[in-house]
Design an enzyme around this catalytic site. Structure first.
Site, PDB file in Angstrom:
ATOM      1  N   ASP A  73       0.843  -1.201   0.000  1.00  0.00           N
ATOM      2  CA  ASP A  73       0.000   0.000   0.000  1.00  0.00           C
ATOM      3  C   ASP A  73       0.875   1.246   0.000  1.00  0.00           C
ATOM      4  O   ASP A  73       2.089   1.168   0.211  1.00  0.00           O
ATOM      5  CB  ASP A  73      -0.970   0.016   1.186  1.00  0.00           C
ATOM      6  CG  ASP A  73      -0.289  -0.387   2.474  1.00  0.00           C
ATOM      7  OD1 ASP A  73       0.876  -0.002   2.662  1.00  0.00           O
ATOM      8  OD2 ASP A  73      -0.920  -1.095   3.290  1.00  0.00           O
ATOM      9  N   ASP A  75       1.311   5.129   1.466  1.00  0.00           N
ATOM     10  CA  ASP A  75       0.890   6.129   2.447  1.00  0.00           C
ATOM     11  C   ASP A  75       1.421   7.480   2.012  1.00  0.00           C
ATOM     12  O   ASP A  75       2.503   7.576   1.433  1.00  0.00           O
ATOM     13  CB  ASP A  75       1.444   5.785   3.833  1.00  0.00           C
ATOM     14  CG  ASP A  75       0.911   4.452   4.339  1.00  0.00           C
ATOM     15  OD1 ASP A  75      -0.254   4.140   4.032  1.00  0.00           O
ATOM     16  OD2 ASP A  75       1.664   3.718   4.997  1.00  0.00           O
ATOM     17  N   ASP A 150      10.226   4.950  12.776  1.00  0.00           N
ATOM     18  CA  ASP A 150      11.075   3.977  13.460  1.00  0.00           C
ATOM     19  C   ASP A 150      12.440   3.760  12.799  1.00  0.00           C
ATOM     20  O   ASP A 150      13.478   4.050  13.385  1.00  0.00           O
ATOM     21  CB  ASP A 150      10.323   2.659  13.693  1.00  0.00           C
ATOM     22  CG  ASP A 150       9.561   2.146  12.487  1.00  0.00           C
ATOM     23  OD1 ASP A 150       9.685   2.740  11.400  1.00  0.00           O
ATOM     24  OD2 ASP A 150       8.846   1.123  12.615  1.00  0.00           O
TER      25      ASP A 150
HETATM   26  P1  ATP Z   1       4.504  -2.783   5.721  1.00  0.00           P
HETATM   27  O1  ATP Z   1       5.191  -3.119   4.472  1.00  0.00           O
HETATM   28  O2  ATP Z   1       4.345  -3.940   6.608  1.00  0.00           O
HETATM   29  O3  ATP Z   1       3.222  -1.999   5.554  1.00  0.00           O
HETATM   30  P2  ATP Z   1       5.399  -0.317   6.855  1.00  0.00           P
HETATM   31  O4  ATP Z   1       6.774   0.140   7.276  1.00  0.00           O
HETATM   32  O5  ATP Z   1       4.737   0.438   5.765  1.00  0.00           O
HETATM   33  O6  ATP Z   1       5.534  -1.852   6.505  1.00  0.00           O
HETATM   34  P3  ATP Z   1       3.171   0.413   8.465  1.00  0.00           P
HETATM   35  O7  ATP Z   1       2.694  -0.231   9.724  1.00  0.00           O
HETATM   36  O8  ATP Z   1       2.311   0.459   7.274  1.00  0.00           O
HETATM   37  O9  ATP Z   1       4.527  -0.338   8.141  1.00  0.00           O
HETATM   38  O10 ATP Z   1       3.641   1.868   8.876  1.00  0.00           O
HETATM   39  C1  ATP Z   1       3.853   2.915   7.929  1.00  0.00           C
HETATM   40  C2  ATP Z   1       4.991   3.819   8.416  1.00  0.00           C
HETATM   41  O11 ATP Z   1       4.662   4.408   9.682  1.00  0.00           O
HETATM   42  C3  ATP Z   1       6.300   3.101   8.666  1.00  0.00           C
HETATM   43  O12 ATP Z   1       7.045   2.964   7.482  1.00  0.00           O
HETATM   44  C4  ATP Z   1       6.982   4.001   9.668  1.00  0.00           C
HETATM   45  O13 ATP Z   1       7.532   5.134   9.042  1.00  0.00           O
HETATM   46  C5  ATP Z   1       5.809   4.484  10.509  1.00  0.00           C
HETATM   47  N1  ATP Z   1       5.600   3.614  11.690  1.00  0.00           N
HETATM   48  C6  ATP Z   1       4.780   2.544  11.782  1.00  0.00           C
HETATM   49  N2  ATP Z   1       4.824   1.984  12.997  1.00  0.00           N
HETATM   50  C7  ATP Z   1       5.690   2.728  13.719  1.00  0.00           C
HETATM   51  C8  ATP Z   1       6.172   2.682  15.068  1.00  0.00           C
HETATM   52  N3  ATP Z   1       5.760   1.741  15.900  1.00  0.00           N
HETATM   53  N4  ATP Z   1       7.048   3.644  15.452  1.00  0.00           N
HETATM   54  C9  ATP Z   1       7.455   4.597  14.614  1.00  0.00           C
HETATM   55  N5  ATP Z   1       7.060   4.690  13.342  1.00  0.00           N
HETATM   56  C10 ATP Z   1       6.189   3.781  12.885  1.00  0.00           C
HETATM   57 MG    MG Z   2       2.636   0.142   5.084  1.00  0.00          MG
END
Ligand code: ATP
Ligand code: MG
Length: 462
Positions: A73, A75, A150
């Site tokens: 996805d 964002d 993160d």
């Molecule tokens: P995925 O491919 O699993 O979606 P993702 O990194 O995009 O991995 P998401 O949970 O969709 O994970 O989160 C989107 C963004 O929000 C992350 O890339 C990160 O920048 C931020 N984020 C998510 N969770 C946290 C956290 N616990 N602490 C700090 N930043 C976070």
């Molecule tokens: Mg994501």
């Protein structure tokens, strides 16, 4: 001459620029083209920029594209407030209470848009007694937004208009080196949000990238902080791991880092029994395979697999105490589900399917009379059969049983009749069924239900 001018122009535009505290990486270096981002996220960033706001694709999508993977996805992060975002896009809605985000809809696609957030200064940060952040919802600018993410790889901002990547924490070079590194002091960041330890495991396993040593080091001493995280969030993260398509690597990594204890409490026990471990690992491997083929997977099937050996153990114990098989199975299922729920909040909505899959396992043993035909008519026969195959692959039941059902379900009526076992041959003789009273039918399915014959009745719980 012209060649030299062109070379210079090319060199100039292919250089990383420093703007304030950020590095700006041009398309010529990173190679992520506007066309690689989804239609919806292009529309959202274009719309917000046309209305005078900043807007970037951020997080996992930029990271995945840099690693040559297809993001699941997209964002978007912006300096527009949720209300301002709403006013730009008619088909949008504000969601979330703690973090107010906006979902913008384009046909099937939903783009999650968040307003830049700021790091809360330590004096007024609201934390619990372990340092976990309880509130984190102040708006800020892009640089502050980057600092509260993160990992460095997750804090890259892609501008679809210029095709530049904006990087405050060296995430571009880390990603190029296949390195997952925490922004800031890992100890402080894990204390703020212990779930980041699980994210470190999941993302490094899923992306096959190395976890930076300094990021990994404090995990061993900080893992108890996970006890402090709300159950629903833990379950969310565990599910993300199990459904990441790389669940086997995730579990292996969790065990290596000694993080699995307390996370899936029954899994601790199961993984320590050789039969249980083999079964769980086979179930995870088959889930990973299905995901890699874009086939749907059901969390209920996975939970049923994770808890199966626990159900079996509880069932056997009850049989030894002289209980009847079907009643003992109902009680064993309820015991295991109740125990697991105390520790890990598996939502109730999965109970009915998990129980159906478990109950069907007894019915696969019955291969005479009408019973095999009735089992074939079960709407969830396929899931029950897949589960049986896992049991046979793990050595719990004879291969012959799986092969029999494999043939029986597609065989002609004639062949099916030939395949049936004679009544009573090595199987319990079917008891005469007493006519069921109305009261029993209405009884809750959780209660042990001895009055039905081996073809156990299953009713949804919620
Ligand atoms: P995925 O491919 O699993 O979606 P993702 O990194 O995009 O991995 P998401 O949970 O969709 O994970 O989160 C989107 C963004 O929000 C992350 O890339 C990160 O920048 C931020 N984020 C998510 N969770 C946290 C956290 N616990 N602490 C700090 N930043 C976070
Ligand atoms: Mg994501």
């Amino acid at each position: 001459m012209i060649k030299r001018i062109l070379k210079n122009v090319f060199r100039k535009s292919a250089r990383i620029k420093t703007v304030g505290n950020a590095q700006v990486i041009p398309f010529k270096l990173h190679g992520v083209a506007r066309e690689q981002i989804s239609y919806g996220s292009q529309k959202v960033t274009d719309g917000l920029q046309a209305a005078g706001f900043q807007a970037y694709v951020v997080g996992g999508a930029v990271r995945d594209l840099l690693l040559g993977r297809i993001p699941k996805d997209f964002d978007v992060a912006t300096n527009a407030t949720p209300e301002e975002i709403r006013s730009v896009f008619r088909r949008s809605r504000i969601i979330g209470r703690r973090f107010r985000l906006v979902h913008v809809m384009f046909g099937e696609e939903v783009v999650e848009v968040s307003t830049f957030r700021s790091l809360i200064e330590s004096e007024d940060a609201q934390t619990d007694e372990h340092g976990r952040l309880l509130r984190d919802n102040q708006f800020g600018d892009q640089e502050q937004d980057a600092a509260r993410r993160d990992f460095t790889a997750n804090a890259l901002y892609y501008d679809p208009a210029t095709q530049d990547i904006i990087d405050y924490h060296g995430g571009y070079s880390d990603t190029r080196k296949h390195l997952l590194r925490m922004i800031g002091d890992p100890k402080v960041r894990f204390r703020e949000d212990p779930v980041r330890m699980l994210r470190a495991v999941r993302l490094s396993a899923k992306l096959a990238i190395r976890l930076d040593e300094a990021t990994a080091a404090p995990i061993a001493t900080m893992k108890d902080l996970l006890d402090n995280v709300p159950q629903a969030r833990l379950l969310d993260e565990v599910l993300k791991m199990l459904l990441s398509g790389h669940s086997v690597e995730c579990i292996q990594q969790l065990r290596k880092m000694n993080l699995h204890h307390g996370l899936l409490p029954l899994l601790d026990v199961i993984l320590e029994q050789p039969m249980g471990e083999k079964f769980v690992m086979l179930a995870l491997r088959s889930t990973d395979e299905r995901l890699s083929q874009d086939k749907p997977v059901s969390p209920a099937f996975l939970f049923a697999a994770l808890l199966w050996h626990e159900v079996l153990a509880a069932w056997k114990l009850r049989l030894q105490q002289g209980e009847r098989p079907v009643g003992a199975m109902h009680a064993a299922m309820d015991d295991v589900l109740a125990r697991q729920k105390k520790q890990l909040a598996i939502p109730h909505r999965h109970d009915a399917v998990m129980k159906e899959i478990w109950l069907m396992q007894q019915r696969f043993m019955q291969r005479s009379g009408q019973r095999p035909y009735r089992l074939l008519e079960q709407p969830r026969f396929r899931a029950g059969f897949d589960f049986l195959l896992l049991r046979s692959a793990s050595g719990e039941v004879d291969d012959e049983l799986g092969l029999w059902w494999d043939e029986f379900q597609d065989a002609s009526a004639e062949r099916q009749a030939e395949m049936l076992h004679p009544e009573g041959a090595g199987e319990k003789k079917r008891r005469r069924r007493k006519p069921r009273k109305k009261k029993e039918v209405a009884a809750d399915s959780g209660a042990s239900n001895e009055s039905t014959d081996q073809g156990t009745d299953i009713r949804a719980v919620d």
